[in-house]
Design a protein around this motif. Structure first.
Motif, PDB file in Angstrom:
ATOM      1  N   ILE A   1       0.856  -1.177   0.000  1.00  0.00           N
ATOM      2  CA  ILE A   1       0.000   0.000   0.000  1.00  0.00           C
ATOM      3  C   ILE A   1       0.898   1.235   0.000  1.00  0.00           C
ATOM      4  CG2 ILE A   1      -0.339   0.063   2.512  1.00  0.00           C
ATOM      5  CD1 ILE A   1      -3.398   0.646   1.632  1.00  0.00           C
TER       6      ILE A   1
ATOM      7  N   VAL B   1      -3.823   7.584  -0.735  1.00  0.00           N
ATOM      8  CA  VAL B   1      -3.519   6.209  -0.338  1.00  0.00           C
ATOM      9  C   VAL B   1      -4.097   5.268  -1.387  1.00  0.00           C
ATOM     10  CG1 VAL B   1      -3.900   4.436   1.420  1.00  0.00           C
ATOM     11  CG2 VAL B   1      -3.478   6.799   2.112  1.00  0.00           C
ATOM     12  N   PHE B   2      -3.254   4.398  -1.931  1.00  0.00           N
ATOM     13  CA  PHE B   2      -3.753   3.455  -2.948  1.00  0.00           C
ATOM     14  C   PHE B   2      -2.936   2.177  -2.956  1.00  0.00           C
ATOM     15  CE2 PHE B   2      -0.476   3.961  -6.271  1.00  0.00           C
ATOM     16  CZ  PHE B   2       0.159   5.119  -5.833  1.00  0.00           C
ATOM     17  N   GLU B   3      -3.534   1.173  -3.598  1.00  0.00           N
ATOM     18  CA  GLU B   3      -2.871  -0.118  -3.692  1.00  0.00           C
ATOM     19  C   GLU B   3      -2.219  -0.225  -5.073  1.00  0.00           C
ATOM     20  OE1 GLU B   3      -4.493  -4.063  -1.594  1.00  0.00           O
ATOM     21  OE2 GLU B   3      -5.310  -3.733  -3.563  1.00  0.00           O
TER      22      GLU B   3
END
Lengths: 298, 230
Positions: free
Chosen positions: A257, A285-287
């Motif tokens: 992440i 925030v990202f995957e």
């Protein structure tokens, strides 16, 4: 299972506190990796003609000062030695190859963790909190770092098997996952004259990528070769002189992440390790997607 | 509605979950707020009361797993396995979800406003899942029953070895898995889609912009020509 963390600090003022920012990240990954931990720290470079060597001794009370004196006496050149428990950073203007020969002849039990102008590597067995306290990670300053917490699944628990791994100057890699064809990659590289220090699968990936770059690949091309050749599960996080790079295997078997903020870029296996970061609520925030390369430059 | 607030910075997760596992008669109709989830795993798993739980931030793995009856809202993103094996109730993720969202879920409704990772709705057994964004590869692998609505795109191998689940996709499908094919959307399926869009806050989305995918049924019915392959 293992935990990975990465932090690249863009805000100049915050660079003095990078260790303090990172510490909860590393400790947050204790459940994923309780048996060993390690950190590659990138900070201001030494002089153009100098190199830093990260050295590891199994002995708690190793006499680093004596080593420094002997080094200067035998080799007739100045050396700076900064001990931290069973670890020390040796800075010298001598050719790294000459230093390696001298170390092998005089201190065959010492382990050379890394050579570079910006990067120091610290790694040892123990919980992330224990390892961090041993080397005082909390008070580190610098621009970017790569950290790892290990739960060994495929090779022994020793300091040498802990991550980060390095091959070449100012370049390191940490890995969450396991490779099923590490032995065949190792054999292939040994035919190319590349020597290995451990039977660890991550070392095979590390030396494979370094070999590709030695053969002229840039990082992206080397990683594309990696996608073709590395069989198994992996999230790989790499540190170079001025960048962090991340890839996940095509099946995204291992997590990652990312938090991108004006002041920093933070990477971890799980959000738990990012939750404490300043102003995280305003970070993106990202995957990361599988089989894609993410690169952040200083 | 009575509201109770727990702070995960101050109270261990186990105590909060044990409270939520208490006698249904004391919980029914209550509203619970969990602050500072900070990516912790297993928040609000195994609920079996008609209770409303709001998680104020990002949750870790298996959030609202095995849910029955409860309504769980995550005001952030979730790690792997959200609402895994849900039996009934309603789980709403306002951010994105990592891998295996709604895996093996038997019933209830899972709504993800953002993207879902790989293997979303894997082995789905009857629940409904609505994803506002896109889903990763191998979603609805071996899905047996239920509905997966995807407002964005789907990755590789959608619906591989699917049984009788319905897959509604508005965007592009990178590739279909073995034995998954496009179907004609009849009035019955359209009604299911309209209902799910309305219940998931997407009532304004045109149901005719979706394509329906399902099983070609060549893999799980015995066929004598395939005898050699069995």
């Amino acid at each position: 299972m293992c935990g990975i963390v990465g932090l690249l600090v863009k805000n100049q003022k915050m660079r003095a506190n990078i260790g303090e920012l990172m510490l909860p990240m590393l400790i947050g990954m204790t459940e994923r990796g309780p048996d060993s931990a390690g950190l590659a720290m990138f900070s201001a470079p030494v002089a153009d003609d100098a190199r830093k060597l990260s050295l590891y001794s199994g002995e708690e009370d190793f006499n680093w000062v004596k080593l420094g004196h002997e080094f200067e006496k035998h080799l007739g050149t100045k050396a700076q030695i900064e001990p931290k428990a069973n670890h020390a950073v040796l800075t010298t203007t001598l050719e790294p190859a000459t230093v390696k020969v001298w170390l092998l002849e005089n201190y065959p039990k010492l382990h050379l963790l890394s050579v570079g102008q910006l990067m120091d590597i610290y790694k040892d067995v123990g919980t992330p909190a224990e390892v961090a306290a041993r080397y005082d990670f909390k008070n580190f300053s610098g621009t970017h770092l790569v950290g790892h917490t290990r739960m060994a699944t495929e090779s022994a628990i020793t300091p040498a098997h802990a991550h980060p791994f390095t091959a070449g100057e100012d370049w390191c890699l940490v890995h969450n996952g396991s490779l099923s064809n590490a032995s065949s990659i190792r054999r292939k590289l040994q035919h190319e004259g590349i020597a290995f220090e451990t039977d660890n699968d991550t070392e095979a990936a590390c030396r494979f990528l370094q070999w590709r770059m030695r053969e002229g690949d840039d990082l992206e091309t080397a990683l594309n070769h990696g996608f073709d050749e590395l069989d198994g599960f992996y999230t790989l996080l790499m540190g170079t002189r001025d960048q962090l790079a991340l890839v996940r295997d095509p099946f995204a078997c291992k997590p990652a992440i990312i938090a991108e903020h004006d002041d920093y870029v933070a990477i971890a296996s799980e959000f738990r390790s990012l939750a404490h970061l300043p102003d995280i609520k305003n970070a993106k925030v990202f995957e990361p997607s599988p089989k894609e390369m993410y690169v952040w430059k200083l | 509605m009575e509201t109770l607030t727990f702070d995960l910075d101050k109270k261990p997760l186990r105590e909060i979950n044990q409270f939520l596992h208490g006698d249904a008669s004391t919980l029914n109709g209550k509203s619970i707020v969990i602050e500072n989830p900070n990516g912790a795993h297993n928040i609000a798993v195994g609920l079996k009361a008609d209770v409303e739980v709001t998680i104020k931030g990002h949750a870790g793995y298996y959030a609202a797993g095995m849910n029955q009856l409860a309504k769980v809202v995550v005001e952030g993103s979730v790690g792997s396995g959200v609402a895994e094996n849900m039996m009934s109730g309603h789980v709403h993720v306002k951010g994105f979800a990592s891998n295996a969202a709604g895996a093996t879920a038997n019933g209830g409704l899972l709504v993800i406003d953002g993207d879902a990772g790989l293997r979303c709705a894997i082995a789905l057994k009857g629940a409904d899942i609505v994803v506002g964004g896109s889903v990763g590869s191998f979603s609805a692998f071996m899905a047996q029953a239920g509905n997966l609505v995807i407002l964005g795109d789907a990755g590789e191998g959608l619906g591989d070895s699917i049984y009788e689940a319905r897959l509604f996709v508005r965007g592009k499908v990178k590739s279909l898995g073995a034995d998954c094919e496009e179907k004609v959307m009849g009035p019955e399926e359209r009604k299911i889609l309209v209902d799910l869009l309305s219940r998931s806050g997407h009532g304004d989305v045109d149901p005719d912009s979706f394509k329906l995918y399902g099983s070609a049924r060549t893999l799980y019915h015995f066929h004598v020509d395939n005898a050699g392959a069995y």
